[in-house]
Design a protein around this motif. Sequence first.
Motif, PDB file in Angstrom:
ATOM      1  N   PHE A   8      50.919  27.246  25.952  1.00  0.00           N
ATOM      2  CA  PHE A   8      51.137  28.439  25.006  1.00  0.00           C
ATOM      3  C   PHE A   8      51.429  29.498  25.777  1.00  0.00           C
ATOM      4  O   PHE A   8      51.254  30.156  26.643  1.00  0.00           O
ATOM      5  CB  PHE A   8      50.073  28.612  24.019  1.00  0.00           C
ATOM      6  CG  PHE A   8      49.808  27.251  23.386  1.00  0.00           C
ATOM      7  CD1 PHE A   8      50.452  26.856  22.517  1.00  0.00           C
ATOM      8  CD2 PHE A   8      48.341  26.803  23.807  1.00  0.00           C
ATOM      9  CE1 PHE A   8      50.119  25.779  21.703  1.00  0.00           C
ATOM     10  CE2 PHE A   8      48.006  25.665  23.063  1.00  0.00           C
ATOM     11  CZ  PHE A   8      48.766  25.022  21.983  1.00  0.00           C
ATOM     12  N   ARG A   9      52.531  30.301  25.224  1.00  0.00           N
ATOM     13  CA  ARG A   9      52.861  31.960  25.564  1.00  0.00           C
ATOM     14  C   ARG A   9      51.799  32.560  25.020  1.00  0.00           C
ATOM     15  O   ARG A   9      51.181  32.405  23.684  1.00  0.00           O
ATOM     16  CB  ARG A   9      54.267  32.198  25.002  1.00  0.00           C
ATOM     17  CG  ARG A   9      55.436  31.244  25.505  1.00  0.00           C
ATOM     18  CD  ARG A   9      56.498  32.105  25.648  1.00  0.00           C
ATOM     19  NE  ARG A   9      57.471  30.940  26.021  1.00  0.00           N
ATOM     20  CZ  ARG A   9      57.713  30.601  27.604  1.00  0.00           C
ATOM     21  NH1 ARG A   9      57.033  31.168  28.467  1.00  0.00           N
ATOM     22  NH2 ARG A   9      58.728  29.835  27.945  1.00  0.00           N
ATOM     23  N   TYR A  62      56.522  29.246  10.243  1.00  0.00           N
ATOM     24  CA  TYR A  62      57.099  30.236  10.535  1.00  0.00           C
ATOM     25  C   TYR A  62      58.568  29.975  11.118  1.00  0.00           C
ATOM     26  O   TYR A  62      58.847  28.931  11.287  1.00  0.00           O
ATOM     27  CB  TYR A  62      56.542  31.092  11.918  1.00  0.00           C
ATOM     28  CG  TYR A  62      54.877  31.507  11.717  1.00  0.00           C
ATOM     29  CD1 TYR A  62      54.836  32.951  11.147  1.00  0.00           C
ATOM     30  CD2 TYR A  62      53.965  30.849  11.610  1.00  0.00           C
ATOM     31  CE1 TYR A  62      53.793  33.421  10.765  1.00  0.00           C
ATOM     32  CE2 TYR A  62      52.552  31.356  11.278  1.00  0.00           C
ATOM     33  CZ  TYR A  62      52.465  32.570  10.842  1.00  0.00           C
ATOM     34  OH  TYR A  62      51.375  33.152  10.575  1.00  0.00           O
ATOM     35  N   MET A  67      49.890  35.513  22.896  1.00  0.00           N
ATOM     36  CA  MET A  67      50.398  36.170  21.612  1.00  0.00           C
ATOM     37  C   MET A  67      49.937  37.598  21.495  1.00  0.00           C
ATOM     38  O   MET A  67      48.929  38.050  22.162  1.00  0.00           O
ATOM     39  CB  MET A  67      49.597  35.632  20.351  1.00  0.00           C
ATOM     40  CG  MET A  67      49.963  34.018  20.094  1.00  0.00           C
ATOM     41  SD  MET A  67      51.699  33.626  19.683  1.00  0.00           S
ATOM     42  CE  MET A  67      51.495  34.031  18.167  1.00  0.00           C
ATOM     43  N   LEU A  70      58.696  27.155  17.596  1.00  0.00           N
ATOM     44  CA  LEU A  70      57.787  27.124  18.468  1.00  0.00           C
ATOM     45  C   LEU A  70      56.282  27.423  18.241  1.00  0.00           C
ATOM     46  O   LEU A  70      55.254  27.189  18.865  1.00  0.00           O
ATOM     47  CB  LEU A  70      58.071  27.477  19.953  1.00  0.00           C
ATOM     48  CG  LEU A  70      59.526  26.948  20.629  1.00  0.00           C
ATOM     49  CD1 LEU A  70      59.811  27.899  21.971  1.00  0.00           C
ATOM     50  CD2 LEU A  70      59.256  25.583  21.066  1.00  0.00           C
ATOM     51  N   VAL A  71      56.210  28.162  17.127  1.00  0.00           N
ATOM     52  CA  VAL A  71      54.886  28.586  16.568  1.00  0.00           C
ATOM     53  C   VAL A  71      54.417  27.461  15.787  1.00  0.00           C
ATOM     54  O   VAL A  71      54.829  27.180  14.716  1.00  0.00           O
ATOM     55  CB  VAL A  71      55.025  29.912  15.689  1.00  0.00           C
ATOM     56  CG1 VAL A  71      53.608  30.123  15.125  1.00  0.00           C
ATOM     57  CG2 VAL A  71      55.596  30.901  16.701  1.00  0.00           C
ATOM     58  N   ASP A  84      60.158  30.882  13.917  1.00  0.00           N
ATOM     59  CA  ASP A  84      60.082  30.538  15.128  1.00  0.00           C
ATOM     60  C   ASP A  84      59.520  29.136  15.370  1.00  0.00           C
ATOM     61  O   ASP A  84      58.201  28.708  14.595  1.00  0.00           O
ATOM     62  CB  ASP A  84      59.338  31.378  16.004  1.00  0.00           C
ATOM     63  CG  ASP A  84      58.961  31.027  17.517  1.00  0.00           C
ATOM     64  OD1 ASP A  84      59.487  30.033  17.859  1.00  0.00           O
ATOM     65  OD2 ASP A  84      58.810  31.923  18.072  1.00  0.00           O
ATOM     66  N   ARG A  98      52.312  30.047  20.162  1.00  0.00           N
ATOM     67  CA  ARG A  98      53.550  29.550  20.413  1.00  0.00           C
ATOM     68  C   ARG A  98      53.669  28.919  21.571  1.00  0.00           C
ATOM     69  O   ARG A  98      53.451  29.143  22.871  1.00  0.00           O
ATOM     70  CB  ARG A  98      54.252  30.951  20.930  1.00  0.00           C
ATOM     71  CG  ARG A  98      55.772  30.964  21.124  1.00  0.00           C
ATOM     72  CD  ARG A  98      56.620  32.200  21.100  1.00  0.00           C
ATOM     73  NE  ARG A  98      56.565  32.829  19.891  1.00  0.00           N
ATOM     74  CZ  ARG A  98      56.044  33.783  19.397  1.00  0.00           C
ATOM     75  NH1 ARG A  98      55.156  34.544  20.094  1.00  0.00           N
ATOM     76  NH2 ARG A  98      56.190  34.498  18.117  1.00  0.00           N
ATOM     77  N   HIS A 107      45.866  36.213  16.415  1.00  0.00           N
ATOM     78  CA  HIS A 107      46.300  34.808  16.046  1.00  0.00           C
ATOM     79  C   HIS A 107      45.316  33.950  15.581  1.00  0.00           C
ATOM     80  O   HIS A 107      45.611  32.865  15.326  1.00  0.00           O
ATOM     81  CB  HIS A 107      47.256  34.401  17.366  1.00  0.00           C
ATOM     82  CG  HIS A 107      46.093  34.056  18.521  1.00  0.00           C
ATOM     83  ND1 HIS A 107      45.810  35.300  19.431  1.00  0.00           N
ATOM     84  CD2 HIS A 107      45.542  32.918  18.983  1.00  0.00           C
ATOM     85  CE1 HIS A 107      45.079  34.880  20.434  1.00  0.00           C
ATOM     86  NE2 HIS A 107      44.736  33.741  20.228  1.00  0.00           N
TER      87      HIS A 107
END
Length: 154
Positions: free
Chosen positions: A98-99, A60, A101, A64-65, A62, A13, A105
């Motif tokens: 990235f954030r 996805y 997860m 941002l993924v 989202d 993400r 992942h």
Amino acid sequence: MAKHHIAQINIARLRAPVDDPEIAEFVAALEPINALAEKSPGFVWRLQTEDGDATGVQAYEDELVIVNLTVWESVDDLYEYVYRSGHTDFMRRRSEWFRRMGEAHVCLWWVPVGTLPSIEDGVARLDHLQGNGPTHRAFTFRKQFGPPQEASEL
């Protein structure tokens, strides 16, 4: 001669959209990192769009993924690229782009030689891993399963 290759999917993400200056350094590194993969022993294939990478693949809801889907001759070849090449330095910096997860992942699974996995299959394998833990169907570097003996193990 091997009858199976290893497929892998990993998702991440992003902290910001692909065109945001916050992740410009990540985007700039995609081409050389992908070229390194393609030159690495055991590399077979990677998912990419006409732009040369997979950042435009929307797997996805989202946006941002982002997703990476590749095929390698062996788990060892993939491991060497991920953890013992120039890719490793890039991975060490992932928190910049990235954030974190909260769930699995990265997912590995066997495919017959000559088979290229679809993004839908990769997402389904990762979903399976997240819901069931490592199995013959979907596993991790830490908990691996050998190549299948029968088609039903794919």
